[in-house]
Every structure is written in structure tokens, then in C-alpha cells.
Design a protein around this motif. Structure first.
Motif, short mmCIF file in Angstrom:
data_model
loop_
_atom_site.label_atom_id
_atom_site.label_comp_id
_atom_site.label_asym_id
_atom_site.label_seq_id
_atom_site.Cartn_x
_atom_site.Cartn_y
_atom_site.Cartn_z
N TRP A 1 0.83 -1.21 0.01
CA TRP A 1 -0.01 -0.07 0.02
C TRP A 1 0.95 1.32 0.02
O TRP A 1 2.03 1.20 0.27
CB TRP A 1 -0.95 -0.01 1.13
N LYS B 1 14.78 -0.47 2.67
CA LYS B 1 13.48 -1.04 2.30
C LYS B 1 13.18 -2.66 2.81
O LYS B 1 12.56 -2.93 3.50
CB LYS B 1 13.07 -1.05 0.83
N SER C 1 11.23 -4.49 -6.12
CA SER C 1 11.29 -5.40 -6.02
C SER C 1 11.37 -6.03 -4.44
O SER C 1 11.23 -7.42 -4.21
CB SER C 1 12.79 -5.60 -6.46
N VAL C 2 11.70 -5.36 -3.70
CA VAL C 2 11.87 -5.57 -2.27
C VAL C 2 10.48 -6.11 -1.62
O VAL C 2 10.27 -7.42 -1.00
CB VAL C 2 12.03 -4.28 -1.32
N GLN C 3 9.43 -5.27 -1.81
CA GLN C 3 8.03 -5.61 -1.63
C GLN C 3 7.84 -6.89 -2.39
O GLN C 3 7.07 -7.86 -1.43
CB GLN C 3 7.06 -4.56 -2.08
N ASP D 1 10.43 1.14 -7.79
CA ASP D 1 11.18 -0.17 -7.79
C ASP D 1 10.29 -0.82 -6.54
O ASP D 1 10.29 -0.57 -5.30
CB ASP D 1 12.63 -0.05 -7.57
N TYR E 1 11.64 1.88 -15.56
CA TYR E 1 10.16 2.14 -14.54
C TYR E 1 9.27 2.36 -15.86
O TYR E 1 9.14 3.72 -15.78
CB TYR E 1 10.60 2.68 -13.61
N ASP F 1 3.54 -7.10 4.78
CA ASP F 1 2.81 -5.94 4.94
C ASP F 1 3.73 -4.99 4.50
O ASP F 1 4.73 -4.39 5.28
CB ASP F 1 2.18 -5.79 6.37
N THR F 2 3.89 -4.41 3.16
CA THR F 2 4.84 -3.39 3.01
C THR F 2 4.43 -2.11 1.98
O THR F 2 3.23 -2.26 1.77
CB THR F 2 5.95 -4.04 1.77
N THR F 3 5.14 -1.07 2.08
CA THR F 3 4.55 0.28 1.76
C THR F 3 5.56 0.80 0.63
O THR F 3 6.44 0.36 0.54
CB THR F 3 4.32 1.37 2.63
N THR G 1 9.76 -9.49 -3.41
CA THR G 1 10.31 -10.60 -2.73
C THR G 1 9.94 -10.79 -1.46
O THR G 1 9.96 -11.99 -1.28
CB THR G 1 11.75 -10.05 -2.74
N SER H 1 9.94 -1.01 4.95
CA SER H 1 9.63 -0.17 3.71
C SER H 1 9.07 1.25 4.10
O SER H 1 9.16 1.87 3.12
CB SER H 1 8.61 -1.19 2.84
N ASP I 1 8.69 -14.70 -0.85
CA ASP I 1 9.34 -15.45 0.27
C ASP I 1 8.72 -16.01 1.58
O ASP I 1 8.78 -17.05 1.87
CB ASP I 1 10.70 -14.89 0.65
N PHE J 1 18.70 -8.19 -3.97
CA PHE J 1 18.48 -6.89 -3.55
C PHE J 1 19.58 -5.96 -3.98
O PHE J 1 19.67 -5.08 -4.42
CB PHE J 1 18.31 -6.91 -1.92
#
Lengths: 374, 293
Positions: A163, B257, A203-205, A201, B212, A191-193, A207, B262, A211, B6
Motif C-alpha cells: 500500500w 526497504k 522488488s523488495v516488496q 522499484d 520503470y 505488509d509493505t509500503t 520478494t 519499507s 518469500d 536486493f
């Protein structure tokens, strides 16, 4: 003050000139140009079709519809509203988008002109105003409804949410979704923002969601970041179920968007253009014929607003000679007691604070088009 | 492996910051002004490239070349009409003009192209290299961006260090008055700097939007600010510094992040920036006195 007196004088003048069997003057502001134009033009087109149908019946109740452009800007919306008031608007369709509608709703309240907005969904639109009503769900309800829908349909147990934490719309839906999730057996594993400035980007959210084994990713956001998320998930080979809210509507009409990315994306909207009931089929056919595309929920909301007015005015035995204030009292009476059946829902009811109750419909994107889930 | 993934995400994000930062830092190093409109020239470049490729079906590389040409012209015009008349004005006035120019470009773009987001067609497709049995993937665009960055960095350094024009640029950067006395056309040299910076912006725009792919009139604004931060981080005025700063900023952002929160990623990025500037006020590779570039 002089301006107000002048406006009143104009209003009275306008009203007296249109008495005796004249149509009800129905006005609204909408973004007809600019970034949110996709919503504004749809709502206007939907309302125009309803007006045309009702006028063709030739009954006692006739409408004259006028839309002014607010370019999704609160200040311009108030100017547009004033232009409509000068024109002699008796009933208002508020504004199409939330921010402008928060501004015009305050004017509606102080001028005692009844408003029914097709799609301005923020809670602040109706809060503390007895004469402003919504045709769409209020934002926070979308979160609860989404959790309930995902849970009851058994789409997933493990859910990830991404979100936008600097956006009231996204945050409002997220808060109620998280609150309601446990009740429907959903386990929020990730739960990421993101926010303006780091919304490129994901990718972190993604991944994190991957995972932790999320089977479904809930995306309470507008379609622009969602399109990036879908593209990046595909690039990393992650294919969960996707679930969006009404802000996702519009992703298919984005210029240059690869529609196959949105294949299988589910979203909750009050309107399903594929539904087989008579009302919807008729409306969709007419809209397609006139505008060459399948109507989205904003068009349907606009269409329903006019019919809700039609029903309320008929039941109240109102006529176009009444002043906006008289109509306002009658409309409040009607809207808080009546039940309405439209293309965006059956047994639609309103609470005294103007929020609507109706069942949301699940939709899924198949072959680049919306298809009903039920 | 997740860590490496990452890291690569960080590098790809950072390479975009780096390529934008190169333009910022070059203009600053020579003209001693912060061209806040740089991010918006990037946006214009991306739009030109978008229309060339998706409306006129041109080869993407041809599209980039057209974008470079038009952006160079735009850069010269902006410089001629907005910055040149202020050559003798206090630097604050120039800074404010640059911010004004940024908004002017954004709003003109809004009028011309509306704010409906457009999906940018990648100039080299969306494929990626798979390493370690596909556990690690590096997208083609990342590799291209980093290569382009390095090439630009080397060419710029050579240009500024070895050519006559470059020498003139360095002279202007050190002392405008003295340079003028030595027979260097200061105005022309500064215009030239802007032209090069804007041409680079077009390349950055095409790469940014390939990585992007949503394009809006505000597309350049926020990456522009981040890239400016990267340039300061690496030492503004230093070309290798911009490259290093950009990459580090991207990696820190992604790691923050991933391993902190994040919600806090930007807070962490800027906290690191503050710490670096407290310890090394001129930035990582910046020299605190003269001879920037």
C-alpha cells in the motif's frame, strides 16, 4: 456579500424563468480534462444516458443536465459549482472525484442544495452534512468488503498487502482491510509500503511477499503504481493472485499497457458490465452504441444517480417549481427511507449520514476485459 | 541469494540515479548553478522518445537520437531565455528561476500530453540475464544503463580534461572573470555545458522510462531530486562522484526497504546523506576547494 446577493438574485431569476412544467436542473462538476478525465467523462456520459431515457418517457419528471469541468482541482470545482448555481441548479450531482467533492459538498451544505455524488468516495465528503449522499462505497468500507470477499470465496489464506503510505485513499482501505482480515481467516504474511518518490522499484516488496508464500497480493492503490508492480512481478517470475479495489479500474485503458500483465487480476467494484440482469444489459448496450466502449463503474454510478433522483422525486411528488431548498428537505426524507435498484446494486439503501449500503461485485480481468466473478 | 538479488535491484535503481546525476553535476561543476529543471528535461526527452517509438514506429535508438537533439535545443533555449539574462544576478535568483523553469516545463507537458500515464515501450525489451540457475537475474536494461553511465563518465572526463573546449569549461568554472580576460567566450561555454547536459538528460529519460515504464509529466521531478541528492552525496561537481553517489543511494534505498522497513526507506536514505555530509561536507569524492569537475 454583494456577490452572494447577486448570486441569489440570479438564482431566483433563473428559477422564476424556468417555472411551469420545466425540467429539474441537475448539475455536477467533474474532471472532463486532465489526468482524471477518464473518470469524469464516464460519469457524465452515464448520467446523460439516464437523463435521455427519462426525458424520452415524457412523464412529469424531466431533467436538464449540465456538467462543468473541475479538472480534479478543488478550487476550480468551487468555481464550477458557482457557475452551476448561477445557472439555477436545483439538484446537484456533487463532484466525481473526492478532493473536489469535499470542497463542493461544503458549498452544497451551506447553500442547502441536495447532492448525490456518483463516485467521490472519501468519508469527508458526507461527514457532518445531512444533504450530501454517495452512490459509491465510502473508502474504508472497501477494505472490509475486500477482506470479506477474499475470505468467503476462499481465494487465499496467506495474503500480502502493498500500500501507499502517503495517500489517504490507500491508507483508509488498508486500515480496515487489516482490521477485518483475521475475522475472515486471512493471514497477513507480508505488509509493505511505498510512497511518492520511491514508487518505481517494487522488488523488495514483491520478494517479501514471494518469500513469505503469499498466495494473494492485495493492492489498495490507483492503477499507475499497480501497473509497475504487475510488470515487475512478471519479470521476477512471481505469479500470485492479484486483488485490487476501484482505483484499479482504468488499468486496461492506459496507453501502451500490455494487457496480458493484468490477466487474472481481480477487483471489487460495485458494477459488473457483464451481469445478465435486464437493467445492466440495457445500459451497457446503450453506452456501447453511444461511446463505443464498455462502461466502467463511474459511468454506472452516474447513470444510477439520475435514476435514484427520478425515484425519489416521483415518490416525493416533487415538481420543478420547487426551490432548491424545498427539494433538499424532500430529498433528505426520501433518500434516508427509500430502497433503490440500479445497475450498481440491488436493495441500495442510504444511512442518515449519506453513506450507501450495497453488495460489491467481484470482477476479474480476462483476455483484456472485465468479467464478473460470480 | 536474496541479499544478492536486493543488491542488484539497488544497483539498477542506482544506475538510473547515477545517469541523471551526471547531468546535474556537470552543469553545477561548470556553471556553478543547480539546474532544477534537469529532471523535467528528462521527462521531455522520455516523451519525445515515447512518441517517436510508439506513434511513428521508429527504431528506439533513432528515437533516443531525436530526443537528444530536441532536448539539446530545449536546453539551449532554456539557458538562453531563463538563465543567461541572470548571469550577473545573485545565485539565489538563478536557483529560483530554475525551480520556476521546472514547474513551467511540467505544466506545459501537462497541457501538451495530459496527465494520463503512458506505458513506455522499453528501448531494448524487458529480458534479463539469468545467473546461478536462474536464482539471480539482472535485467538487460540495468546492464545497458550501467554501461552507458560508464561510457558517458569516461567520455565526459576526457572531453573536459583533454579538449580545448573542455579546458575553456574548466577555466570558466574556476574563474569566470579571468577566463573572459584570457579570451574565452564565457557565455558560449556555459550554453555549451547546458546543451551537453540536456542531451544527456534525453538518454537518462529513455533509460529511466525503460526501467520503470510509466510516463507522466511529473515523471522526471522526483527521480530528479533523488539524483540531485546522489550528486551531492558523491560530491557535487565531481563526475565519478555522481556515478558512485547514484549507485550507493540506490543500494542504500533498497537495503533500507528490505532490512529495516519499507515505510522508513526514504528516512534512512536521507539520514545516511546527513551523516556523510557531516563527516565529509564536500561529499564522497568532492574536493572542498576549486578544481571541481
Amino acid at each position: 456579500m454583494t456577490k452572494r446577493i447577486f448570486t441569489c438574485a440570479l438564482l431566483i431569476l433563473a428559477m422564476s424563468s424556468c417555472a411551469f412544467g420545466a425540467p429539474f436542473k441537475l448539475g455536477g462538476t467533474a474532471p472532463l480534462t486532465g489526468g482524471a478525465a477518464i473518470y469524469g467523462t464516464a460519469a457524465r456520459n452515464g448520467a446523460a444516458i439516464a437523463v435521455e431515457e427519462i426525458n424520452a418517457k415524457g412523464g412529469d419528471i424531466q431533467f436538464e443536465l449540465r456538467y462543468e469541468d473541475d479538472t480534479h482541482d478543488a478550487e476550480k470545482a468551487v468555481n464550477a459549482y458557482n457557475a452551476l448555481k448561477d445557472w439555477g441548479m436545483q439538484l446537484s450531482l456533487g463532484s466525481v472525484t473526492s478532493k473536489p467533492c469535499e470542497a463542493t459538498a461544503a458549498e452544497n451544505f451551506s447553500d442547502r442544495i441536495f447532492a448525490l455524488t456518483p463516485s467521490a468516495s472519501s468519508a469527508a465528503v458526507t461527514e457532518g452534512k445531512d444533504n450530501v449522499f454517495q452512490m459509491c462505497f465510502v473508502d474504508p468500507n472497501q477494505g472490509t468488503a475486500s477482506a470479506q470477499y477474499i475470505g468467503e470465496k476462499g481465494f487465499a489464506k496467506k495474503v500480502a498487502v502493498i500500500w501507499k503510505n502517503d495517500d489517504v485513499y490507500s491508507k483508509g482501505v488498508y486500515d480496515t482491510f487489516i482490521e477485518a482480515a483475521p475475522k475472515y481467516g486471512l493471514n497477513i504474511v507480508s505488509d509493505t509500503t511505498f510512497a511518492d518518490g520511491n514508487d518505481t522499484d517494487f522488488s523488495v516488496q514483491l520478494t517479501d511477499a514471494k518469500d513469505k508464500g503469499a498466495e494473494l497480493v492485495f493492492l489498495p492503490m490507483y492503477y499507475q503504481p499497480a501497473s509497475l508492480i504487475l510488470a515487475q512481478a512478471q519479470a521476477m517470475g512471481y505469479a500470485p493472485k492479484w486483488f485490487g479495489i476501484d482505483g484499479m479500474d482504468g488499468i486496461l485503458t492506459m496507453e501502451g499497457f500490455d494487457k496480458s500483465l493484468a490477466e487474472g487480476v481481480m477487483l471489487l467494484t460495485p458494477f459488473n458490465a457483464d451481469a445478465k440482469d435486464e437493467l445492466t444489459v440495457k445500459f451497457v448496450a446503450k453506452y456501447k452504441e453511444k461511446h463505443g466502449e464498455i462502461p466502467n463503474q463511474f459511468a454506472a454510478d452516474g447513470y444510477d444517480c439520475v435514476y435514484a433522483y427520478y425515484q425519489a422525486l416521483t415518490q416525493a411528488k416533487a415538481n420543478a417549481d420547487m426551490s432548491a431548498e424545498e427539494l433538499c428537505t424532500k430529498m433528505i426524507e426520501q433518500f434516508t427511507t427509500m430502497t433503490f435498484n440500479g445497475v450498481t446494486g440491488e436493495n441500495v439503501k442510504w444511512s442518515a449520514n449519506g453513506e450507501v449500503t450495497k453488495d460489491p461485485k467481484g470482477m476479474v480481468i480476462k483476455n483484456g476485459a472485465y468479467v464478473g466473478l460470480d | 541469494m536474496t541479499f544478492l538479488n536486493f543488491f542488484i535491484s539497488g544497483i539498477s535503481l542506482g544506475s538510473i540515479y547515477a545517469i541523471i546525476a551526471l547531468g546535474y553535476t556537470m552543469v553545477y561543476g561548470i556553471a556553478k548553478m543547480l539546474n532544477f529543471a534537469h529532471g523535467d528535461v528528462i521527462m521531455v526527452g522520455a516523451y519525445v522518445c515515447f512518441y517517436a517509438v510508439s506513434r511513428y514506429n521508429l527504431n528506439p535508438f533513432l528515437g533516443v537520437i531525436i530526443a537528444m537533439f530536441l532536448c539539446t535545443v530545449l536546453g539551449i533555449l532554456v539557458e538562453r531565455f531563463a538563465y543567461k539574462p541572470l548571469r550577473q544576478a545573485p545565485s539565489l535568483a538563478v536557483l529560483i528561476t530554475a525551480i520556476g523553469m521546472s514547474y513551467f516545463l511540467q505544466n506545459t507537458a501537462l497541457l501538451l500530453w495530459s496527465s494520463n500515464p503512458k506505458v513506455f515501450p522499453s528501448i531494448i525489451g524487458r529480458g534479463s540475464f539469468k545467473l546461478f540457475d536462474g536464482n539471480l537475474s539482472v535485467s538487460h536494461i540495468t546492464v545497458l544503463t550501467i554501461s552507458v553511465c560508464i561510457v558517458i563518465m569516461i567520455v565526459l572526463s576526457l572531453f573536459i580534461g583533454k579538449t580545448k573546449l573542455g579546458k575553456a569549461m574548466r577555466a570558466c568554472s574556476e574563474d569566470k572573470g579571468a577566463a573572459q580576460l584570457m579570451g574565452i567566450n564565457v557565455n558560449a561555454t556555459i550554453s555549451m555545458t547546458f546543451a551537453i547536459g540536456s542531451g544527456l538528460a534525453a538518454i537518462a529519460g529513455a533509460l529511466l522510462c525503460s526501467a520503470y515504464p510509466t510516463l507522466m509529466p511529473t515523471t522526471g521531478a522526483l527521480p530528479g531530486i533523488k539524483a540531485f541528492t546522489a550528486a551531492v552525496f558523491g560530491g557535487i561537481g565531481s563526475i565519478p562522484g555522481a556515478f558512485l553517489g547514484g549507485l550507493m543511494l540506490g543500494v542504500i534505498e533498497i537495503f533500507a526497504k528490505a532490512y529495516i522497513s519499507s515505510q522508513l526507506s526514504d528516512a534512512v536514505v536521507f539520514a545516511v546523506l546527513i551523516i556523510v555530509l557531516l563527516v565529509k561536507p564536500a561529499g564522497l569524492l568532492g574536493k572542498s576547494i576549486q578544481e571541481k569537475v
